[in-house]
Design an enzyme around this catalytic site. Structure first.
Site, mmCIF file in Angstrom:
data_model
loop_
_atom_site.group_PDB
_atom_site.id
_atom_site.type_symbol
_atom_site.label_atom_id
_atom_site.label_comp_id
_atom_site.label_asym_id
_atom_site.label_seq_id
_atom_site.Cartn_x
_atom_site.Cartn_y
_atom_site.Cartn_z
ATOM 1 N N GLU A 65 94.158 -8.431 -31.812
ATOM 2 C CA GLU A 65 94.202 -8.007 -33.214
ATOM 3 C C GLU A 65 95.578 -7.512 -33.647
ATOM 4 O O GLU A 65 95.824 -7.305 -34.835
ATOM 5 C CB GLU A 65 93.149 -6.918 -33.442
ATOM 6 C CG GLU A 65 91.724 -7.464 -33.348
ATOM 7 C CD GLU A 65 90.663 -6.401 -33.559
ATOM 8 O OE1 GLU A 65 90.982 -5.204 -33.403
ATOM 9 O OE2 GLU A 65 89.520 -6.779 -33.860
ATOM 10 N N GLU B 202 86.515 -9.224 -10.357
ATOM 11 C CA GLU B 202 87.031 -7.855 -10.451
ATOM 12 C C GLU B 202 87.217 -7.218 -9.084
ATOM 13 O O GLU B 202 87.933 -6.232 -8.938
ATOM 14 C CB GLU B 202 86.128 -6.992 -11.322
ATOM 15 C CG GLU B 202 84.783 -6.659 -10.741
ATOM 16 C CD GLU B 202 83.946 -5.810 -11.703
ATOM 17 O OE1 GLU B 202 83.669 -4.654 -11.351
ATOM 18 O OE2 GLU B 202 83.584 -6.317 -12.788
#
Length: 297
Positions: free
Chosen positions: A81, A112
Site C-alpha cells: 500500500e 516458516e
C-alpha cells in the site's frame, strides 16, 4: 523451551463456545480492546525503528519486511500500500513472506520452519538497509534466518513480536514486543497478535513517510493517481490545503503534469510551476522546506 503468551489458554474465553452469538462477539471485542494499549506501551521502541527506517530511505537504502503466516501477510499488505499511497518505489520497501506469493492465499506452514529459506530471502539485504522481522511467537525460524543474514550483511534489524520473551530478540537492534496475551481462541494469532502487527506496521510506515516529507499536514502529496477516484482526491487535497476553488486546483494540477506536490507549492507560494518543481528538487520534496525557501528568496 518457553511458550509464547499467544499459545497460552485464555481464562476469560473458556466458555466461548457455549455463549449466545452476541455475548461471544462481546467477549472477542473485549479482548480486541486490549490491543491498542499494548501497542501504546511499545511506542518508544517503535520510534527507534522509525528513525532507523528514515535514515535508511533517506540515504537511498531499503527497508525489508520478513514474516510468515499472518505476520507475513500483514507485512506484504503494508508494503504493497505504500506505493499508491505515498509514491514509494516498489524496490524501496520490500516484503518477503515464507512460501512466496502463493502463501498469501494458501497456508505454507512448512516454509516458516526453514531458517535457510529466510537467509536466502535476505540475500539482497546490505549495509544501510533495515530488516524487520514480524513473528507473533518471536521464534519463527524463517524470520530468524533472515535477521541473522541481514545483520551479517551490515543491515540494522528490528523484530516485531507478540512475545515479550521472544527467543529471536538477540538478533534485533530494536525489539517491538507487543504483549497482547493469550488469544480468544488459543494460538489463533490472526486475532489480537495479528491486529497488533497491523497497527505496528501501519504506524511505522506512516510515520516514516511523514518524516520523509511525503505529506503536507495530514494530506497525501505523493499518491499515485491511477484512477478517477484518486485524481479526484488529488484535487480535493489541493482545495483543502489552499482553500481555493476546485476549478483553480484542477487547473494547477493539470499545469503541474498531475504532480500534486508541485501544484500545491505553486498554489501556496503563488509561484510558477517550473519554479515550484525546482525548489522541491532542491529541498528533497519537503513542502514546508520548499515554502520556506520561496518565502526567503
Amino acid at each position: 523451551m518457553s511458550v509464547s503468551p499467544t499459545e497460552e489458554r485464555n481464562p476469560h474465553t473458556v466458555y466461548i463456545d457455549q455463549l449466545p452469538t452476541i455475548d461471544m462477539l462481546r467477549l472477542i471485542n473485549a479482548e480486541d480492546r486490549k490491543v491498542a494499549p499494548a501497542v501504546a506501551a511499545v511506542l518508544p521502541s517503535l520510534a527507534e525503528a522509525v528513525e532507523l527506517a528514515v535514515a535508511a530511505l533517506r540515504s537511498g537504502r531499503r527497508m525489508h519486511y520478513f514474516g510468515a503466516g499472518t505476520s507475513g501477510r500483514m507485512a506484504v499488505l503494508d508494503a504493497a500500500e505504500l506505493h499508491p499511497t505515498f509514491g514509494v518505489g516498489h524496490d524501496q520497501v520490500v516484503a518477503h513472506i515464507a512460501g512466496g506469493p502463493s502463501a498469501l492465499r494458501d497456508a505454507a506452514e512448512g516454509a516458516e520452519d526453514d531458517e535457510d529459506l529466510g537467509a536466502a530471502a535476505a540475500a539482497g539485504v546490505g549495509p544501510g538497509d533495515v530488516a524487520l522481522g514480524a513473528t507473533a511467537s518471536g521464534s519463527t525460524p524463517f524470520v530468524g534466518g533472515a535477521l541473522r543474514a541481514a545483520r551479517a550483511g551490515g543491515a540494522s534489524t528490528v523484530l516485531v513480536s507478540a512475545n515479550p520473551g521472544a527467543p529471536l530478540a538477540p538478533l534485533a537492534d530494536v525489539l517491538i514486543a507487543v504483549d497482547t496475551g493469550p488469544e480468544a481462541i488459543t494460538g489463533s494469532t490472526r486475532m489480537k497478535a495479528g491486529t497488533a502487527q497491523k497497527l505496528v506496521l501501519n504506524a511505522l510506515s506512516t510515520a516514516v513517510m511523514v518524516r520523509l516529507g511525503r505529506t503536507y499536514s495530514n494530506l497525501m502529496t505523493d499518491m499515485v493517481a491511477s484512477n478517477s477516484k484518486l485524481r479526484g482526491r488529488q484535487v480535493r487535497m489541493l482545495a483543502q490545503a489552499t482553500g481555493l476553488p476546485m476549478q483553480a486546483c484542477t487547473t494547477a494540477l493539470s499545469d503541474a503534469g498531475g504532480e500534486s506536490k508541485v501544484a500545491l507549492v505553486a498554489l501556496l507560494a503563488q509561484t510558477p510551476v517550473a519554479q515550484a518543481r525546482r525548489v522541491l528538487e532542491r529541498t528533497g520534496g519537503v513542502v514546508h522546506a520548499a515554502l520556506d525557501e520561496l518565502r526567503h528568496s
